[in-house]
Design a protein around this motif. Sequence first.
Motif, PDB file in Angstrom:
ATOM      1  N   ALA A   1       0.789  -1.217  -0.063  1.00 14.93           N
ATOM      2  CA  ALA A   1      -0.019   0.014  -0.097  1.00 14.93           C
ATOM      3  C   ALA A   1       0.832   1.237   0.042  1.00 14.93           C
ATOM      4  N   VAL A   2       0.427   2.427  -0.448  1.00 11.22           N
ATOM      5  CA  VAL A   2       1.188   3.551  -0.614  1.00 11.22           C
ATOM      6  C   VAL A   2       0.630   4.645  -0.471  1.00 11.22           C
ATOM      7  N   ASN A   3      -0.661   4.471   0.351  1.00 15.20           N
ATOM      8  CA  ASN A   3      -1.312   5.723   0.920  1.00 15.20           C
ATOM      9  C   ASN A   3      -0.390   6.476   2.141  1.00 15.20           C
ATOM     10  N   ARG A   4       0.307   5.777   2.867  1.00 13.39           N
ATOM     11  CA  ARG A   4       1.291   6.423   3.841  1.00 13.39           C
ATOM     12  C   ARG A   4       2.604   5.625   3.295  1.00 13.39           C
ATOM     13  N   PRO A   5       3.419   6.637   2.425  1.00 14.11           N
ATOM     14  CA  PRO A   5       4.696   6.337   2.081  1.00 14.11           C
ATOM     15  C   PRO A   5       5.803   5.780   3.104  1.00 14.11           C
ATOM     16  N   GLU A   6       5.696   6.139   4.401  1.00 12.14           N
ATOM     17  CA  GLU A   6       6.606   5.803   5.392  1.00 12.14           C
ATOM     18  C   GLU A   6       6.576   4.270   5.585  1.00 12.14           C
ATOM     19  N   GLN A   7       5.365   3.774   5.255  1.00 12.47           N
ATOM     20  CA  GLN A   7       5.139   2.371   5.281  1.00 12.47           C
ATOM     21  C   GLN A   7       6.276   1.603   4.291  1.00 12.47           C
ATOM     22  N   LEU A   8       6.634   2.274   3.328  1.00  9.93           N
ATOM     23  CA  LEU A   8       7.471   1.441   2.394  1.00  9.93           C
ATOM     24  C   LEU A   8       9.065   1.877   2.721  1.00  9.93           C
TER      25      LEU A   8
ATOM     26  N   HIS B   1       4.006  15.770  -8.323  1.00  5.88           N
ATOM     27  CA  HIS B   1       5.138  16.508  -8.633  1.00  5.88           C
ATOM     28  C   HIS B   1       6.188  16.923  -7.422  1.00  5.88           C
ATOM     29  N   GLN B   2       6.001  16.338  -6.269  1.00  9.85           N
ATOM     30  CA  GLN B   2       6.998  16.514  -5.307  1.00  9.85           C
ATOM     31  C   GLN B   2       7.303  15.251  -4.709  1.00  9.85           C
ATOM     32  N   PRO B   3       8.846  15.026  -4.316  1.00  6.97           N
ATOM     33  CA  PRO B   3       9.023  14.058  -3.659  1.00  6.97           C
ATOM     34  C   PRO B   3       8.385  13.816  -2.294  1.00  6.97           C
ATOM     35  N   VAL B   4       7.824  12.578  -1.827  1.00  9.12           N
ATOM     36  CA  VAL B   4       7.437  12.439  -0.709  1.00  9.12           C
ATOM     37  C   VAL B   4       8.038  11.336   0.263  1.00  9.12           C
ATOM     38  N   LEU B   5       9.108  10.595  -0.513  1.00 10.96           N
ATOM     39  CA  LEU B   5       9.791   9.644   0.078  1.00 10.96           C
ATOM     40  C   LEU B   5      11.286   9.563  -0.493  1.00 10.96           C
ATOM     41  N   GLY B   6      12.422   9.400   0.512  1.00 12.62           N
ATOM     42  CA  GLY B   6      13.680   9.463  -0.465  1.00 12.62           C
ATOM     43  C   GLY B   6      14.503   8.597   0.556  1.00 12.62           C
ATOM     44  N   VAL B   7      15.429   7.789  -0.350  1.00 11.01           N
ATOM     45  CA  VAL B   7      16.350   7.010   0.214  1.00 11.01           C
ATOM     46  C   VAL B   7      17.655   7.287  -0.328  1.00 11.01           C
ATOM     47  N   VAL B   8      18.936   7.533   0.364  1.00  7.80           N
ATOM     48  CA  VAL B   8      20.063   7.651  -0.156  1.00  7.80           C
ATOM     49  C   VAL B   8      21.260   6.731   0.436  1.00  7.80           C
ATOM     50  N   TYR B   9      21.406   5.456  -0.061  1.00  3.68           N
ATOM     51  CA  TYR B   9      22.205   4.513   0.354  1.00  3.68           C
ATOM     52  C   TYR B   9      23.857   4.553  -0.025  1.00  3.68           C
ATOM     53  N   VAL B  10      24.647   4.416   0.924  1.00  2.00           N
ATOM     54  CA  VAL B  10      26.097   4.562   0.609  1.00  2.00           C
ATOM     55  C   VAL B  10      26.685   3.238   0.476  1.00  2.00           C
ATOM     56  N   PRO B  11      26.935   2.679  -0.513  1.00  2.00           N
ATOM     57  CA  PRO B  11      27.489   1.180  -0.505  1.00  2.00           C
ATOM     58  C   PRO B  11      28.865   0.995   0.167  1.00  2.00           C
ATOM     59  N   MET B  12      29.854   1.726   0.205  1.00  2.40           N
ATOM     60  CA  MET B  12      31.065   1.689   0.777  1.00  2.40           C
ATOM     61  C   MET B  12      31.228   1.860   2.328  1.00  2.40           C
ATOM     62  N   THR B  13      30.168   2.732   2.858  1.00  2.00           N
ATOM     63  CA  THR B  13      30.269   2.622   4.275  1.00  2.00           C
ATOM     64  C   THR B  13      28.860   2.112   5.023  1.00  2.00           C
ATOM     65  N   GLN B  14      27.892   1.476   4.050  1.00  2.00           N
ATOM     66  CA  GLN B  14      26.750   1.029   4.347  1.00  2.00           C
ATOM     67  C   GLN B  14      25.734   1.869   5.212  1.00  2.00           C
ATOM     68  N   GLU B  15      26.022   3.183   5.025  1.00  2.00           N
ATOM     69  CA  GLU B  15      25.109   4.005   5.773  1.00  2.00           C
ATOM     70  C   GLU B  15      23.933   4.403   4.870  1.00  2.00           C
ATOM     71  N   CYS B  16      23.008   4.946   5.453  1.00  4.60           N
ATOM     72  CA  CYS B  16      21.778   5.362   4.792  1.00  4.60           C
ATOM     73  C   CYS B  16      21.107   6.419   5.331  1.00  4.60           C
TER      74      CYS B  16
ATOM     75  N   PHE C   1      17.486   8.725   5.076  1.00  3.21           N
ATOM     76  CA  PHE C   1      16.186   8.252   4.630  1.00  3.21           C
ATOM     77  C   PHE C   1      15.051   9.421   5.294  1.00  3.21           C
ATOM     78  N   ALA C   2      14.068   9.513   4.469  1.00  2.07           N
ATOM     79  CA  ALA C   2      12.924  10.363   5.052  1.00  2.07           C
ATOM     80  C   ALA C   2      11.460  10.201   4.115  1.00  2.07           C
ATOM     81  N   SER C   3      10.456  10.326   5.007  1.00  2.00           N
ATOM     82  CA  SER C   3       9.315  10.594   4.360  1.00  2.00           C
ATOM     83  C   SER C   3       8.602  11.577   4.815  1.00  2.00           C
ATOM     84  N   LEU C   4       7.645  12.418   3.818  1.00  2.00           N
ATOM     85  CA  LEU C   4       7.091  13.365   4.150  1.00  2.00           C
ATOM     86  C   LEU C   4       6.396  13.580   5.652  1.00  2.00           C
ATOM     87  N   GLY C   5       6.814  14.521   6.395  1.00  2.00           N
ATOM     88  CA  GLY C   5       5.973  14.735   7.536  1.00  2.00           C
ATOM     89  C   GLY C   5       6.522  13.762   8.828  1.00  2.00           C
TER      90      GLY C   5
END
Length: 275
Positions: free
Chosen positions: A3-10, A117-132, A134-138
């Motif tokens: 389900a994508v009604n709540r992006p944070e669940q993804l 037209h606006q990002p509501v969920l974002g993930v930036v994963y760094v392979p070499m440090t295994q850091e991540c 992330f955020a979802s709107l609100g």
Amino acid sequence: MAAVNRPEQLIESVIAIATEAGQKIKAIFHQGDFEQTIKLDSTPVTSADLAAHQVICERLMSLTPDIPVLSEEDAEIPLSIRESWQRYWLVDPLDGTGEFIAGSNDFSVLIALVDNHQPVLGVVYVPMTQECYFASLGNGAYKRSQGEDFPIHCRSGYEQNESALKLAVSRRQDPNTVLNMFNKKQDYELVRLGGAALKSCLVAEGQADCYIRIGPTGEWDTAAAQVIIKEAGGQVMTTDLQPLTYNRRETLENPNFIVVGQSTRNWKDLLKAAS
């Protein structure tokens, strides 16, 4: 199907997808034997970009079959088709391909969910440090490091009596390209890092006050980090201080943009381009 009604669940599912793609990139990086070609836009692409692209697209299509995927490595989709998308995944399988080729660790996997037209969920994963990052709107912005999640926030404020404004700049960029954007002479501290998204994340976690990008980028370069910046208390804008939007034009190329941590600062007074 998720389900994508709540992006944070993804979020956890998307982090897992980015991690899997990052592991493939890291394995190819360590092997050191990768294919490299130049695309029609004169930017490089490697077998690592394509391997990550394949993993991400397959996993996202399984996770949310009804949501289209737009990846840097498969971006020839005309606006006549894209304009019907209210919601879609926007992906850069390997942000910082030049850094990857140069043997630097400064590259990442970017996955964003864009809605209206606006990002509501974002993930930036760094392979070499295994850091991540992330955020979802609100729901705030976070950094995952060594298995723990830490809330992140932009620097509380650059004050006039502080010694320097911290600027995130590329390792290989002439800093004058950025410094020439400013009206007033003042002290600057340069924080050098490769990869557009990673420099944005420096602002999100308070390690820099500002990142200005002069030169071509795609919408996939900014969407994931934009959610993180916003939830950390900052902003991503064009250099004339207009909001970035997504999927409104035939071209997917961004204008020059600025990432700021202190959104209340008078950036209009500080920047030449905004005067």
